[in-house]
Enzyme design. Structure first.
Site, PDB file in Angstrom:
ATOM      1  N   SER A   1       9.096 -24.779  49.329  1.00  0.00           N
ATOM      2  CA  SER A   1       9.961 -25.656  48.546  1.00  0.00           C
ATOM      3  C   SER A   1      10.638 -24.864  47.447  1.00  0.00           C
ATOM      4  CB  SER A   1       9.136 -26.786  47.914  1.00  0.00           C
ATOM      5  OG  SER A   1       9.881 -27.505  46.951  1.00  0.00           O
TER       6      SER A   1
ATOM      7  N   TYR B   1       2.429 -30.436  42.971  1.00  0.00           N
ATOM      8  CA  TYR B   1       3.211 -30.196  44.188  1.00  0.00           C
ATOM      9  C   TYR B   1       3.793 -28.791  44.168  1.00  0.00           C
ATOM     10  CZ  TYR B   1       6.910 -30.544  47.671  1.00  0.00           C
ATOM     11  OH  TYR B   1       7.722 -30.312  48.757  1.00  0.00           O
TER      12      TYR B   1
ATOM     13  N   LYS C   1       3.142 -25.581  46.891  1.00  0.00           N
ATOM     14  CA  LYS C   1       4.193 -24.872  47.601  1.00  0.00           C
ATOM     15  C   LYS C   1       4.267 -23.403  47.191  1.00  0.00           C
ATOM     16  CE  LYS C   1       5.448 -28.193  50.245  1.00  0.00           C
ATOM     17  NZ  LYS C   1       5.210 -28.092  51.715  1.00  0.00           N
TER      18      LYS C   1
END
Length: 299
Positions: A189, A204, A208
């Site tokens: 990401s 998050y 990633k």
């Protein structure tokens, strides 16, 4: 610097060998490790194509995974297998109908290693091989860091990190067993580089970042087996998880600060990068991340 450009200084002299009777002669062996080269054979036509390739994509029943599957099929992939926990929806069924016998689904919980291994065994039993693994399944949760509790953190890391790891290792073991020079592609990401200012999530981004680093390290470890490992870092992509972002009242204002392309991407716009990394056209490409994020200011 090229070795040919390294010129010894005039004051430097080579050491004189001691050949006296009391000199111990020590023989050292520096044998080069055996690496299985990924270089295509002489008949390869250098077209970027997935012809005859069997590719597994986790989470391909919808969203980014379905977009990747669509573009892989458009680039001659022999078969696409979706490894997903949930039953396929209408979009997946439509893709399957448009490509008879080329699109398959197998239920799989990527957070459980045994489930991933069973899914890969099923693919090989049906198709005789597996050439590519796209570890794409993942989830996000956007909220202030101080609001996350332990169960929410574990859910994110179990799916995004452990799930990706299980998919990569299971695929690598099967590649080695079958003697296939396979390709593994992680979905990372843009948040693995910098915070997503429009919808921040420290956990998050952490998952990633772990995925992107894991791709580099596994690429180094598995090069000797002819296995390539890379990752893709998408920017804002329109999926069931992100559709609400552009509906925010301050969306247009935020995009002014991001710069670049002020829109969400269609999942298929990511597909070309995955096709390249899965194809033999990228035979000398491993251990890299390709950012596919039109909003350049996010970086």
């Amino acid at each position: 610097m090229s070795p040919a450009a390294i010129v010894p200084q005039s004051t430097q002299t080579a050491p004189t060998a001691n050949t006296g009777p009391n000199t111990a002669q020590v023989a050292q062996s520096h044998e080069a490790p055996v690496y299985l080269t990924t270089e295509p054979d002489a008949s390869f036509d250098w077209k970027i194509s997935l012809k005859n390739k069997v590719v597994a994509i986790t989470g391909a029943n919808r969203g980014i995974g379905l977009g990747i599957a669509t573009v892989c099929l458009a680039n001659e992939a022999k078969e696409i297998w979706s490894l997903d926990l949930f039953e396929p929806g209408e979009e997946f069924e439509a893709l399957s109908k448009a490509h008879p016998k080329r699109v398959h689904y197998v239920q799989c919980d990527v957070t459980k290693e045994e489930s991933v291994i069973a899914a890969i065994d099923k693919i090989v039993a049906h198709s005789g091989r597996i050439d590519g693994m796209v570890a794409n399944a993942g989830m996000t949760k956007h909220q202030p860091a101080l609001d996350f509790d332990r169960p929410q953190l574990e859910q994110l890391f179990n799916l995004n990190v452990f799930g990706a790891y299980f998919c990569a290792t299971a695929a690598a073991k099967k590649f080695i067993e079958l003697g296939i020079k396979g390709s593994i592609v992680f979905t990372a990401s843009m948040t693995s580089y910098r915070p997503n200012r429009a919808a921040p999530s420290a956990p998050y981004g952490g998952t990633k970042g772990a995925v992107r680093n894991m791709a580099h390290t596994l690429a180094m470890e598995w090069a000797k087996h002819g296995i390539r490992v890379n990752s893709i870092s998408p920017g804002f992509v329109r999926t069931q998880m992100t559709y609400y972002v552009e509906k925010a009242p301050d969306w247009n204002l935020k995009m002014q600060y991001y710069g670049g392309m002020p829109r969400l991407a269609d999942p298929k716009e990511l597909g070309g990068a995955y096709v390249y990394l899965l194809s033999e056209g990228s035979s000398y490409t491993t251990g890299i991340d390709i950012p596919v994020a039109g909003i350049v200011g996010a970086w």
